[in-house]
Structure formats: structure tokens, C-alpha cells
Motif scaffolding. Structure first.
Motif: not given
Lengths: 225, 307, 460
Positions: B254-270
Motif C-alpha cells: 500500500f505504501a508503495r502504491d501511494r508513494q508514501a513518504d512516511l509510514i506510521v503505525m503502532a507497536h502491536h502489543t497484541r
């Protein structure tokens, strides 16, 4: 000469011996310091007594401790020598006859054959211990002439005793030598580290109290010596 | 938005790309930049020795040594330091712990670090006999955003035009979303909100799962619309997308598709026992493969104003 | 009387002195100055007369030189049965000589004695258990270290360590603020996962006053967090003191008797102030020994006990498991072979072997005893401060061989070592000899094993 060494000199030797060991013991106990030794000798004393008795008991028992079991040969020599050292002079027939002659009292005696065996055993055990001192590097390094001298002092009455009994010299030379050796031994006990005759019990009791009161004795069944 | 930045470096090439971002941010946001070099893991017991993280040599802590390290750092970042007022800080300890300690002490707004590979953490692993990377531990516990820069970042932070935020609808993900929004609004970038149905985790690999998957996708879209979109306060430069697959693969695609400059996510504690996961957490997977920097935001502290 | 700037008979009481010592890389200047340090024979002899009473003197005098202590000493065994490693020889040639020569010894002698006391003995007191006369050479070495310290002959790290205790009341430069801050940090860091987790500071009348090793706040504060989680799950009413939280005592290792007293009085002060029902100390052997076993004597407490009942962490864990406060999930017990490192300080010298055995019976399916074990176990090789002294690193590494072989013989790949020093030594052992083992405190193992009541762990 015989009268002198078995008379006044013997008295002197016995006095030095008995007074000496009492003094040693008293000095030891008086020199104990609960704060420096870090043992509350007079608080929780029951734990201390239990620890002390365990400490003495296990170490008086042949092969009663790990240390003894790890060194079976040494332990054998050690116990043979010490049992002989104590039993022989007390229960020797000749000594008791002398005692009866002088004071009219005497202890029960062992058969002469038994005391002879004990005597030979003491001498043999002492030899083993001496050879061990020379043979084993870990013992040689801590062995001093003093150690050998003490061993000699302890064994001399036995060697001379055997000679006195079996050499048949009418001049009583060996007997006198034997008595002198015995007296030297008696005197040496409080004055040298043969004082472990009593201090063994003191230091063992002290360490036993240390473990019994402070080092876990109140939280465990007691250390498995 | 970023007043205080912490750049955690091993002063090795791994951190070069991160360094550029850090210095760039410092200048562009007029922020205070702290450069932390954790010199080594503690030596023996209470002793003053430590094992230098770069050389593997046992060294003694002494002012001389600290000066020498600072000098080395100055050499490493010489050019970058020219326009910078950065302050170099050194510490002894487990790297993740010291990074977190300084971040907390200085209440920094962002931690920037290189993608420390696991190999480099061996010293720390040995020290505590625990597995897991510095990056993951920092990402998990930091109260601020943790930006991990693995590849050269070609776009200047200020000029970001596409920010992708991946969510799994956890509380932590919501913080990540808010932070991504805050940043997008600040720089005028487009915010792409993304969720991936985890087919491996939900046992949806069976062919019969197709309808279920479609059901899930619908649900996810509704959730985003209901809980996320209202928070945008009318900011209209956004898109939302829900795909299915293995989350880290999907977010990368998805990031590649949208030419992302930054990916933001959480550390998945789950995730189940990340300490033992062979490949590491989703964040780690994304970090290692993403062409752009990855920001991990797990706690709401720095987006409290938006909650 | 030549006294060095760094190496001297003075005690480190100021930050300036401490920093000067710290700035001397590896103690280079310190040890150089030591070569010129004069021995004040009169002061030394005065001290001996004041402190060496019948117990110690008798020990020195009646040693029959039987050599049974040799095999009890792991230094003797790991050094190819080198006769100079026989405990009796080591103590007679050092402390014994000082007493025999009435303190008239020279610099070279003192350095030799220091080398012996810190590189050939960890004061593990195992020899005392093997001596027919009950002569505890470990205790005597501890005493010798005190004599050496009084004359300025102590390893550089020890001098620094005592300075830390004198200035910070902790073995490392952790201030009260640092400590309190670390507690709130750890509570915060784990709040998501453990809702309601607290690290209460200075709460009065708590059931448990928890104290630690300064290395925890300094380098691995998660240990404090883990302790908090376990107390939390067990439902304990506990607290930590803001002052008097440090139980360890490098002063004890160094023989700085004055600092020993200062250190424990801090902890006892916390007990008096907060009036807890009892005290529990972290997984540290010498901390327990210093504060619970020896400490009362330094502080002059005639009861021989700390002001409140004091427990080692293994005692608390054993109790919590017995009473059901902590329950182990049977499926999560350790399946692989695992062994236990008996720490000399709380096992041999404090009798807690049964607690350790009970814990292992609850958490491990294949527990393997080392041979020998319990009160007969060998020192890890890092006791008595030896882990931290650079000058004697090599000797210490040789000493680790006995523990290495003991562990290898069990076949276990995991060693449970609830003692900071043992834990450190076993880590070093793995680093030096690479035998492929892992090592752990109890806390991280327990956290992964306990049954957590529903609702106690955060959902995310």
C-alpha cells in the motif's frame, strides 16, 4: 629418679595440664565478642546450643561429615590416632596399677593386648599422617617443623611406653623416658596447639553457634556438615 | 510539533540515513536535537568497565574515553553538525534502556534511530540474556513517536505529501493515527488510513472464507469512518483503504502504491509473545523493507490534544 | 609518610575525591601510588589488637595444617591443585603473618596480601564447612580485607565502591531522585499492560518493604518493574523506601567497616520510618547477607536481627507459591533441564536452600541439582566483589572453571541464578567459555509462568 619423675614432676605436669586447659578455655570464652565475631552468643542461645552440639557431634563421629567422607584414609588414621591417644593412657593396666599404688584408686583397665594394639595403631597412624604431610603437596606446603615436633611429642610416650614394657631393662631407663615423654605431652597440651584437646570443642561450638544463630540456623534444619 | 528530538545512534553507517533525517528535522523545525550514543553495555557487575558497542573491546569508563567518543562523533557527523546546535550525550547501559531513559528525562517529542539489526544488539542480548531488538523495545515503551530510518530519505520532512497510517484498531493504533493526522495537517500532506485484514491470524485462508473476508472489509471501513474520520476535524486530504493479507506485506504494498513518504503505525502489543517471534513484530518487518521512514507511535502522550 | 593523591588511607567521602578516582582510567595512577604507600605498622597493630580477639586468634593458632580445606576451595581445584591455593596457606601467609609479626610488614607484603585476599578468595566460606577445627577462612579473609583497607591497600574499584556507599548510600551513583523517578518510570512503562500497577514509595505500615540492588535502577530497571508486577499479581501491600532502598554493600567486600555501618543504618532507618511488617530484598545474595545477616552487628543491634523480619526474594516466592498467592500455570513450567545456582551468601550463609528447592519443584519439570549443591555448593566464582575488579580478571576467569564443569555435568542449558553476583559470573562464564547456556533471575521466568487472574492484564 623414678620417684621424682612419677612424683613431684608428675604432679607439676598434671597441674600445668589441668590448669592450662581450664585457663585456655576461659581465655577463649572471655575473648569472644558478640559484635566482632558477629554472633549473639547470649541471644537465641538455644539455637546456638543446637548448632554447637551439631557442629561438635558430627565432627566427633567417624565419617560423620562430608570432609571426612571425602578423605577416608586420612579420617581412619585421624580417628585411630585420637582414639588411641585418649583411651590408651587412661585404661592402660600399668597406669592403673600405679594409680592404685599411689592413691588407692583406679579406673577399669583394658586387657594388655588391647592397649598394645592401640599403641601400635597410634604409632602407625602417626606414621601415616607424617607420610601424608610429606607426600601430599597441599599438606606439605602448610607443614612446619613445629607440626612434626608436635606429632613426635604426641607419639613419643607410646613408642617409649612400648619399649619400657618390652625392653626389659632393669635400670628403668625406658620407663623414666616414657614418663618424661608423657609429662612433656601433658604440658604441651595447653602450651602448644595441641590445645585443640579442648579448643577443638570451643572453636567447633563457636562456628556451630555462628551457623545456628546467625547463618541460617533459625531458618533451616541446620547445616549438613 | 517537534521541539525536542532525540537521535539515537551507534555512530555506525547503519545510522547515516537516520542522521540526515535527524539533522534535517532539527534545522527545519528549529528543534533542540540531542544525539545519544550508548557507548557500551555495562561491564562486569559494579565495575567501571563496559563493552564498547562498536569495537567489542572492553573499555573503562573515564572522562577521556567519553571525550574521545564525542570527538569521533564529531568526525562522523562533521558536515551535518556544521549547521547544527545538537548536543552530544553519551551513556553506558543497554541501548534501548538508555534511549528510553533520556527520552523520558528530556521529554522529547520524537526519537529517531537507524534500523539496528539484531546482530548489532548481540552485546545487549548477552548482557541481559534476552532476545529482541533495541528498536522494538524502544518502539514499545517510548511515549513519543519513534522514527526508524533504514533507507535514504529523499524527501525532506517538511515536503511530505503522502503519509500512510496503518491501524489494527487497537488503542495504540489510534494514537498512531492521531499522530499521523497531526503531522499531515502540519505539513499539508495527504493522510492514507489503511487497515489489513490479517488472514493468517484469523484463519481465513480457506476458500470458503471469501465472503467472510468481504464482510470483514466492510466492517473495517465502517469502523474507520465512524471512529477515525470524525477526528480529522474536517481535514479533507485523506483516503482510506482496507485490504486483506499478511499485514506487514499489505502495508508495504500500500505504501508503495501511494508513494508514501512516511509510514506510521503502532507497536502491536497484541501480537503473541513478540519476544519469541522469529521474524520480529510487524513494525520490524515493515521497517526492514520499507523504502521510506517508519514512525511507530504506541502511546497517546504526544497527541493528548487531539484525543 | 608518602600518601598518594588517589591511593591513601583516607576514606572517600566527597564527590571530588570520587570523581578523581573515577577519572583515573583502570586505576593506573592509583596502583602506581600504591607502590609507594607506607604501612603504618603501629596503627595496623593497634587495630589488630582491638579487633582480633580469641576467636580469630585461636583459628590462626590451632590450625593443625591438615590440608582438608584444600579440596573445598574452588580456586585450588581450578588452578590444577596449586598448593599455594590451599586456604590454610593463603590465610596463614597473610593474616597469620600480620599477627605473628605484630603488624611490622612492608608495602610488598601488603600488596601480596591484597592480591591474595581479592584474587584467591571470594569469602564464600566453603572451607569453613570442611575444616575439622571449624576454622572459617572466608570470615578471616573478610577481616583481612578490613585490615588492608585501613592501610589503603584495596583494589581501585573497591575504593570507588566504598566512596559510592559513603556518598550515595548505594553501590552506584544513583541518587534518591533517580531512584524515585525510576520507580514511577517503571510503573508508567508497564501501566498499559498491567492496569493499576503501582510502585508505592514511602507508604507507611505496608506488609512488605522492598529493597533492591543499585544496579537495578542504574542498568536494568525492568527488574523493579517485574518485582512490582509479581507483588501486584500476588496482591501484596508493599512499598519501597525513597531512602535506604539499597541493600548491597561493596563496603563489606572492601572491608570498610565504617561504611558498612553507614549503609545498613540507612536501610534500618527506612524500616523505622515506614514501619513495615517485614522486608523483602531482591534477588541478590550479598545484599541479603550484608543487611540481614551481618548488618545488625555492624549497627550494634544486640538482637542480631534487623528491626523488622527480613526475607530474601526466594523466601517470598516460595511463600507466595505455597500460599497460592502466585499460581504457576502447569503448562508453562520449564520443560527443559534446568539447574539452580546456590548462592553462598543466602544458601550456605543463611540456610535458605529449602526455599530454593521448593520454588524449583513448582516451576520446573526437569530440575537437576548441581553436585555438590545446597550448603556444599561451590561459589559461582564471582563472589566477594571479584566480578568487578579489573586487576584480577584473569584469576577470576580461571576460577569460573569449577562452576562451568558443575553446570555442564547437569546437562542443563538453563541456570536459575537468583543472585546478582552469581548471575553476572555465569554470564561471564558463558562469555569466556562458551558452553551454550542461558541464565536467568526468577522474576522474568515467573512472570511468564504465573496464572494471571482475569481482568488483571491489560487487553492491549
Amino acid at each position: 629418679m623414678y620417684e621424682f619423675v612419677t612424683g613431684p614432676l608428675a604432679w607439676l605436669a598434671f597441674i600445668v595440664f589441668f590448669v592450662g586447659i581450664v585457663v585456655k578455655l576461659v581465655l577463649y570464652i572471655r575473648g569472644l565478642d558478640w559484635k566482632l565475631d558477629r554472633v549473639t552468643y547470649s541471644v537465641n542461645t538455644s539455637y546456638g546450643v543446637r548448632g554447637a552440639l551439631r557442629s561438635i557431634g558430627f565432627w566427633l563421629m567417624p565419617y560423620g561429615t562430608q570432609s571426612y567422607r571425602n578423605n577416608p584414609g586420612f579420617t581412619l588414621a585421624l580417628f585411630v590416632m585420637h582414639i588411641g591417644l585418649i583411651l590408651t593412657p587412661i585404661f592402660l593396666l600399668g597406669h592403673n596399677i600405679l594409680l592404685a599404688e599411689r592413691w588407692g584408686v583406679s579406673l577399669p583397665s583394658l586387657p594388655e593386648g588391647a592397649t598394645d594394639v592401640l599403641t601400635v595403631c597410634v604409632i602407625a597412624a602417626a606414621l601415616v599422617l607424617l607420610l601424608r604431610r610429606i607426600a601430599l603437596p597441599e599438606v606439605r606446603i602448610i607443614t612446619t617443623a613445629y607440626d612434626v615436633l608436635l606429632l613426635a611429642i604426641a607419639v613419643a610416650p607410646f613408642v617409649s611406653g612400648l619399649l619400657a614394657h618390652y625392653a626389659h631393662d632393669n635400670g628403668q631407663l625406658w620407663t623414666i623416658v616414657h614418663v618424661l615423654c608423657g609429662e612433656v605431652f601433658l604440658v604441651a597440651i595447653p602450651l602448644t596447639k595441641l590445645s585443640h584437646f579442648v579448643l577443638f570443642f570451643a572453636t567447633r561450638a563457636q562456628l556451630g553457634m555462628d551457623y545456628g544463630i546467625k547463618r541460617g540456623g533459625m531458618k533451616s534444619k541446620g547445616i549438613a556438615w | 510539533m517537534f521541539k525536542k528530538l532525540l537521535f539515537a545512534t551507534t555512530a555506525s553507517p547503519v545510522c547515516d540515513n537516520a542522521a540526515k533525517v535527524a539533522f534535517d528535522l532539527e534545522v527545519k523545525w528549529e528543534a533542540k536535537l540531542l544525539i545519544l550514543h550508548v557507548m557500551g553495555v555495562p561491564g562486569r557487575a559494579f565495575s567501571l568497565q563496559f563493552t564498547d558497542v562498536r569495537t567489542g573491546q572492553r573499555e573503562d569508563i573515564s572522562p577521556d574515553y567519553v571525550e574521545w567518543v564525542k570527538e569521533e562523533m564529531n568526525n562522523t557527523y562533521g558536515k551535518l553538525l556544521e549547521d547544527s546546535n545538537a548536543e552530544i550525550v553519551t551513556a553506558i547501559g543497554d541501548p534501548y534502556r538508555e534511549i528510553l531513559r533520556l527520552a523520558r528525562k528530556e521529554d522529547v517529542d520524537m526519537i529517531i534511530m537507524g534500523a539496528h539489526s539484531r546482530e548489532e544488539d548481540i552485546g545487549a542480548t548477552k548482557h541481559r540474556s534476552v532476545t529482541g531488538s533495541t528498536m522494538r523495545k524502544v518502539a514499545k515503551a517510548a511515549r513519543c513517536a519513534v522514527v526508524v530510518v533504514n533507507r535514504p530519505c529523499t524527501t525532506c520532512w517538511r515536503l511530505f505529501s503522502n503519509i500512510v497510517v496503518g491501524t489494527d484498531f487497537s488503542k495504540a493504533s489510534f494514537s498512531a493515527f492521531l499522530w499521523a493526522f497531526k503531522l499531515a495537517r502540519e505539513v499539508g500532506a495527504k493522510l492514507h488510513i489503511f487497515h489489513s485484514i490479517d488472514i493468517t491470524a484469523e484463519g481465513l485462508t480457506l476458500p470458503a472464507g471469501q465472503t467472510t473476508i468481504e464482510q470483514r472489509v466492510k466492517e473495517a471501513r465502517r469502523r474507520i469512518e465512524q471512529t477515525y474520520i470524525p477526528k480529522l476535524q474536517g481535514y479533507d486530504k485523506y483516503s482510506m483503504e482496507v485490504w486483506e493479507g499478511i499485514p506487514y506485506v499489505e502495508i508495504l504494498k500500500f505504501a508503495r502504491d501511494r508513494q508514501a513518504d512516511l509510514i506510521v503505525m503502532a507497536h502491536h502489543t497484541r501480537e503473541i509473545d513478540p519476544e519469541e517471534a522469529e521474524l520480529g513484530s510487524t513494525v520490524e518487518q515493515v521497517v526492514l523493507r520499507a523504502a521510506c521512514p517508519v514512525a511507530s507511535v504506541t502511546h497517546p502522550d504526544k497527541v493528548a490534544d487531539l484525543v | 609518610m608518602p600518601e598518594g593523591v588517589l591511593c591513601n588511607k583516607n576514606k572517600v567521602n566527597t564527590l571530588e575525591q570520587l570523581q578523581a578516582l573515577l577519572a583515573d582510567k583502570s586505576g593506573k595512577q592509583y596502583y602506581q601510588e600504591m607502590n609507594n604507600l607506607d604501612v603504618d605498622s603501629k596503627a595496623l597493630w593497634d587495630l589488630v589488637q582491638k579487633t582480633c580477639k580469641s576467636r580469630t586468634r585461636t583459628w590462626l593458632e590451632i590450625c593443625t595444617h591438615c590440608g582438608l580445606c584444600a579440596e573445598s576451595c574452588f580456586y585450588y581445584l581450578s588452578n590444577h591443585r596449586d598448593p599455594t591455593q590451599v586456604p590454610s596457606y593463603k590465610i596463614q601467609s597473610t593474616l597469620g603473618e600480620i599477627v605473628r609479626r605484630k603488624g611490622k610488614v612492608d608495602n610488598a607484603f601488603m600488596q601480596m596480601a591484597m592480591d591474595t585476599a581479592f584474587s584467591k578468595c571470594t569469602c564464600c566460606t566453603r572451607c569453613g564447612v570442611y575444616c575439622p577445627m571449624g576454622i572459617d577462612m572466608g570470615v578471616m579473609f573478610s577481616y583481612l580485607r578490613g585490615l588492608l583497607f585501613s592501610q589503603g591497600f584495596t583494589p581501585w574499584e573497591m575504593k570507588i565502591g566504598t566512596g559510592m556507599h559513603r556518598i550515595y548510600r548505594a553501590q552506584m551513583d544513583v541518587t534518591t531522585e533517580d531512584w524515585v523517578e525510576t520507580c514511577s518510570w517503571m510503573a508508567e512503562e508497564n501501566a498499559d499492560e498491567w492496569p493499576g500497577l503501582e510502585i508505592p514509595v514511602d507508604k507507611e505500615n505496608a506488609d512488605i518493604l522492598y529493597t533492591v540492588n543499585a544496579r537495578e535502577p542504574k542498568h536494568y530497571p525492568e527488574d523493579i518493574a517485574q518485582a512490582a508486577i509479581l507483588f501486584h499479581v500476588a496482591g501484596e501491600n508493599w512499598t519501597v523506601p525513597s531512602e535506604g532502598w539499597e541493600e548491597t554493600s561493596l563496603a563489606m567486600f572492601a572491608g570498610d567497616w565504617e561504611a558498612c555501618k553507614m549503609q545498613v543504618e540507612g536501610v534500618y532507618g527506612a524500616m523505622a520510618k515506614l514501619k513495615p511488617k517485614r522486608m523483602v530484598v531482591t534477588e541478590c545474595g550479598h545484599a541479603y547477607r550484608a543487611t540481614v545477616i551481618e548488618g545488625p552487628y555492624w549497627a550494634g543491634r544486640t538482637s542480631g536481627k534487623p528491626p523488622v523480619d527480613s526475607f530474601h526474594y526466594v523466601e517470598w516466592v516460595a511463600e507466595a507459591l505455597r500460599s497460592g498467592k502466585l499460581k504457576i500455570d502447569p503448562a508453562k513450567k520449564i520443560k527443559e533441564p534446568v539447574t539452580y545456582q546456590d548462592s553462598c551468601n543466602y544458601i550456605r550463609n543463611a540456610g535458605l536452600w529449602d526455599s530454593a528447592r521448593y520454588i524449583m519443584s513448582q516451576i520446573a519439570e526437569d530440575f537437576r541439582e548441581m553436585t555438590p549443591s545446597r550448603e556444599h555448593n561451590f561459589c559461582c566464582g564471582g563472589g566477594g566483589g571479584l566480578n568487578g575488579i579489573g586487576r584480577y580478571r584473569e584469576q577470576r576467569n580461571i576460577g569460573l572453571k569449577v562452576k562451568r564443569d558443575q553446570i555442564l555435568a547437569t546437562g542443563a542449558k538453563l541456570v536459575v541464578a537468583p543472585c546478582h553476583n552469581c548471575w553476572d559470573a555465569i554470564r561471564d562464564l558463558e562469555e569466556v567459555y562458551e558452553i551454550g547456556i542461558r541464565w536467568s533471575f526468577l522474576k522474568p521466568l515467573l512472570i511468564n509462568m504465573i496464572e494471571v487472574p482475569a481482568g488483571m492484564r491489560g487487553e492491549e
